[in-house]
Design an enzyme around this catalytic site. Structure first.
Site, PDB file in Angstrom:
ATOM      1  N   ASP A  94      29.595  28.919 -25.139  1.00 49.10           N
ATOM      2  CA  ASP A  94      28.657  28.428 -26.144  1.00 49.10           C
ATOM      3  C   ASP A  94      29.379  28.353 -27.489  1.00 49.10           C
ATOM      4  O   ASP A  94      30.343  29.069 -27.726  1.00 49.10           O
ATOM      5  CB  ASP A  94      27.447  29.363 -26.224  1.00 49.10           C
ATOM      6  CG  ASP A  94      26.289  28.757 -26.985  1.00 49.10           C
ATOM      7  OD1 ASP A  94      26.368  27.570 -27.344  1.00 49.10           O
ATOM      8  OD2 ASP A  94      25.313  29.473 -27.226  1.00 49.10           O
ATOM      9  N   SER A  95      28.857  27.523 -28.372  1.00 50.38           N
ATOM     10  CA  SER A  95      29.562  27.227 -29.621  1.00 50.38           C
ATOM     11  C   SER A  95      29.306  28.243 -30.727  1.00 50.38           C
ATOM     12  O   SER A  95      30.078  28.330 -31.681  1.00 50.38           O
ATOM     13  CB  SER A  95      29.117  25.858 -30.134  1.00 50.38           C
ATOM     14  OG  SER A  95      27.740  25.898 -30.489  1.00 50.38           O
ATOM     15  N   GLY A  96      28.215  28.980 -30.637  1.00 47.90           N
ATOM     16  CA  GLY A  96      27.774  29.803 -31.755  1.00 47.90           C
ATOM     17  C   GLY A  96      26.561  29.209 -32.441  1.00 47.90           C
ATOM     18  O   GLY A  96      26.066  29.760 -33.424  1.00 47.90           O
ATOM     19  N   PHE A  98      23.521  29.172 -31.430  1.00 47.97           N
ATOM     20  CA  PHE A  98      22.368  30.073 -31.389  1.00 47.97           C
ATOM     21  C   PHE A  98      22.477  31.139 -32.476  1.00 47.97           C
ATOM     22  O   PHE A  98      21.463  31.599 -33.008  1.00 47.97           O
ATOM     23  CB  PHE A  98      22.240  30.741 -30.022  1.00 47.97           C
ATOM     24  CG  PHE A  98      21.024  31.636 -29.920  1.00 47.97           C
ATOM     25  CD1 PHE A  98      19.755  31.090 -29.816  1.00 47.97           C
ATOM     26  CD2 PHE A  98      21.155  33.019 -29.964  1.00 47.97           C
ATOM     27  CE1 PHE A  98      18.625  31.910 -29.746  1.00 47.97           C
ATOM     28  CE2 PHE A  98      20.032  33.840 -29.888  1.00 47.97           C
ATOM     29  CZ  PHE A  98      18.774  33.282 -29.782  1.00 47.97           C
ATOM     30  N   ASP A 267      20.900  29.979 -18.425  1.00 51.63           N
ATOM     31  CA  ASP A 267      21.625  31.198 -18.806  1.00 51.63           C
ATOM     32  C   ASP A 267      20.720  32.059 -19.675  1.00 51.63           C
ATOM     33  O   ASP A 267      19.804  31.546 -20.327  1.00 51.63           O
ATOM     34  CB  ASP A 267      22.903  30.876 -19.588  1.00 51.63           C
ATOM     35  CG  ASP A 267      22.616  30.676 -21.077  1.00 51.63           C
ATOM     36  OD1 ASP A 267      22.838  31.619 -21.867  1.00 51.63           O
ATOM     37  OD2 ASP A 267      22.128  29.591 -21.456  1.00 51.63           O
ATOM     38  N   CYS A 307      15.519  41.250  -1.245  1.00 49.03           N
ATOM     39  CA  CYS A 307      16.751  41.258  -2.045  1.00 49.03           C
ATOM     40  C   CYS A 307      17.859  41.974  -1.283  1.00 49.03           C
ATOM     41  O   CYS A 307      17.648  43.055  -0.726  1.00 49.03           O
ATOM     42  CB  CYS A 307      16.512  41.945  -3.385  1.00 49.03           C
ATOM     43  SG  CYS A 307      17.968  41.959  -4.466  1.00 49.03           S
ATOM     44  N   CYS A 309      20.848  42.851  -2.702  1.00 45.09           N
ATOM     45  CA  CYS A 309      21.809  43.456  -3.634  1.00 45.09           C
ATOM     46  C   CYS A 309      22.072  44.907  -3.221  1.00 45.09           C
ATOM     47  O   CYS A 309      21.290  45.511  -2.477  1.00 45.09           O
ATOM     48  CB  CYS A 309      21.284  43.383  -5.062  1.00 45.09           C
ATOM     49  SG  CYS A 309      20.024  44.626  -5.471  1.00 45.09           S
ATOM     50  N   CYS A 312      19.123  47.412  -3.690  1.00 42.06           N
ATOM     51  CA  CYS A 312      18.028  47.329  -2.722  1.00 42.06           C
ATOM     52  C   CYS A 312      18.450  47.734  -1.320  1.00 42.06           C
ATOM     53  O   CYS A 312      17.649  48.275  -0.558  1.00 42.06           O
ATOM     54  CB  CYS A 312      17.458  45.909  -2.712  1.00 42.06           C
ATOM     55  SG  CYS A 312      16.528  45.499  -4.214  1.00 42.06           S
ATOM     56  N   HIS A 338      20.943  44.040  -9.657  1.00 44.98           N
ATOM     57  CA  HIS A 338      19.716  43.613  -8.983  1.00 44.98           C
ATOM     58  C   HIS A 338      19.073  42.428  -9.701  1.00 44.98           C
ATOM     59  O   HIS A 338      18.706  41.432  -9.045  1.00 44.98           O
ATOM     60  CB  HIS A 338      18.710  44.762  -8.905  1.00 44.98           C
ATOM     61  CG  HIS A 338      17.352  44.295  -8.517  1.00 44.98           C
ATOM     62  ND1 HIS A 338      17.020  43.961  -7.219  1.00 44.98           N
ATOM     63  CD2 HIS A 338      16.242  44.034  -9.266  1.00 44.98           C
ATOM     64  CE1 HIS A 338      15.768  43.548  -7.171  1.00 44.98           C
ATOM     65  NE2 HIS A 338      15.274  43.576  -8.403  1.00 44.98           N
TER      66      HIS A 338
END
Length: 374
Positions: A94-96, A98, A267, A307, A309, A312, A338
């Site tokens: 990401d560019s920054g 946000f 994301d 799940c 993972c 779990c 999880h």
């Protein structure tokens, strides 16, 4: 053909969910997919193997934060962001943009760029569309984002129009600053809470030769209903043969809702942030268990029956709660794994449903064609 390109494999006509393949120099990403966030070059508390084990195909890092710590020159000297993160698969930075929103008390914005007071040291840091592209080229991610101005959900129309105009100006400057053709620079769409500005921005972006589209400035305080309306207005203007990335969104229910509006990439820091604080999702609706509650010690089953993972498969909710309440670092890791696994499995299930429906439809069409010859 470009090093970054997208294949749209199928669209479910009854739901609008898409299945595709996003090709990058570091591998191919099946979509829809969720991208875990490694802001400073690590998904907090997790190894690359942990992240890969959650089903993640691509990860995200942040150019603004990496430029402050440990610094672009350091990452570059250590072999680039892939080597630094020990992640050999596709990656997005990401560019920054946000941070222009989230660190509003520490920055001043002009058409030239953004002057930050570092949130670490207070030292001034100026970033421009050109410097952000240079930073990301030096970091070496597969997908990169242009600098944009993200504004609050209560911004006036006049302020929103100025921010959109500035974002589009910065996009043109970002294009001119590029020196590498092996990275995919997405066009970034803003427009605040105004349907017509969103449509206008999406139409303008559609006319560009970008390999994909990032949709920013949503889920910044507005209602879920408004998010969906604005997203629909945006996506309707975008070409079908390019990927759509909805920035900063990552809740189980959101994946179900927004894939139906044509989104391919997601994301968010939410799954790992919740995990580190003892909150785990127990179903696809995003209902939660709070592992800090003593009542959780009585639960014998897994967090979620569907799940696979490690949390779990190997621990009960009660044993995880005991680990968390004793502040054992393993609890934070297992809870984060999880939550990421839940999102990875949801995205995979949605993709498989689309492809299964497409195969069934093709088989039905083939049988109909054969029957017409009998």
């Amino acid at each position: 053909m470009s090093d970054v390109y997208f294949e749209l494999q199928a669209v479910d006509p009854s739901t609008g969910i898409r299945a595709g393949l996003l090709h990058t120099p570091h591998g191919t990403v099946p979509t829809p997919t969720f991208m875990p966030v490694g802001t400073l070059g690590t998904v907090k508390g997790l190894t690359p193997a942990n992240v890969r084990g959650s089903g993640a195909q691509i990860v995200l890092s942040n150019a603004y934060h990496l430029s402050l710590q440990p610094g672009v020159a350091t990452v570059e000297r250590l072999g680039g962001v892939h080597a630094f993160m020990r992640w050999d698969g596709p990656m997005l930075t990401d560019s920054g943009g946000f941070q222009v929103f989230s660190l509003d008390a520490l920055r001043q914005v002009s058409d030239e760029g953004v002057m930050f007071a570092s949130h670490l040291s207070g030292q001034p840091l100026f970033i421009s569309p050109e410097s952000v592209v240079e930073i990301q080229e030096r970091l070496g991610a597969d997908l990169i984002m242009p600098l944009d101005e993200c504004i609050s959900s209560d911004a006036s129309r006049a302020d929103t129009e100025r921010a959109l105009e500035r974002t589009q100006l910065w996009w043109r400057r970002s294009l001119s600053a590029r020196t590498r053709d092996d990275q995919g620079l997405f066009a970034l769409i803003q427009g605040g809470m105004f349907h017509d500005l969103r449509r206008e921005a999406a139409r303008a972006a559609s006319g560009e030769s970008a390999p994909g589209f990032a949709i920013g400035g949503l889920s910044v305080g507005e209602s879920k209903e408004l998010t969906a309306e604005l997203l629909r207005a945006t996506v309707e203007q975008l070409p079908a043969d390019k990927p759509r990335y909805l920035m900063g969104v990552g809740h189980p229910k959101d994946l179900h809702t927004y894939t139906r509006l044509g989104v391919d990439l997601f994301d968010c820091v939410l799954p790992t942030r919740l995990g580190r604080n003892g909150t785990v999702w127990c179903d696809d609706e995003g209902n939660r268990f709070d592992l800090s509650r003593r009542s959780m010690l009585e639960r014998r089953g897994p967090i979620a029956e569907n799940c696979a993972c490690p949390a779990c498969l190997q621990w009960s909710v009660g044993s995880l709660a005991a680990l968390f309440q004793s502040r054992d670092q393993l609890a934070y890791r297992l809870a984060s794994m999880h939550n990421l696994s839940m999102l990875g499995r949801i995205a995979q299930d949605l993709r498989h449903e689309v492809l299964y429906t497409a195969r069934q439809s093709n088989a039905t069409s083939l049988m109909a064609r054969k029957a017409s010859h009998w």
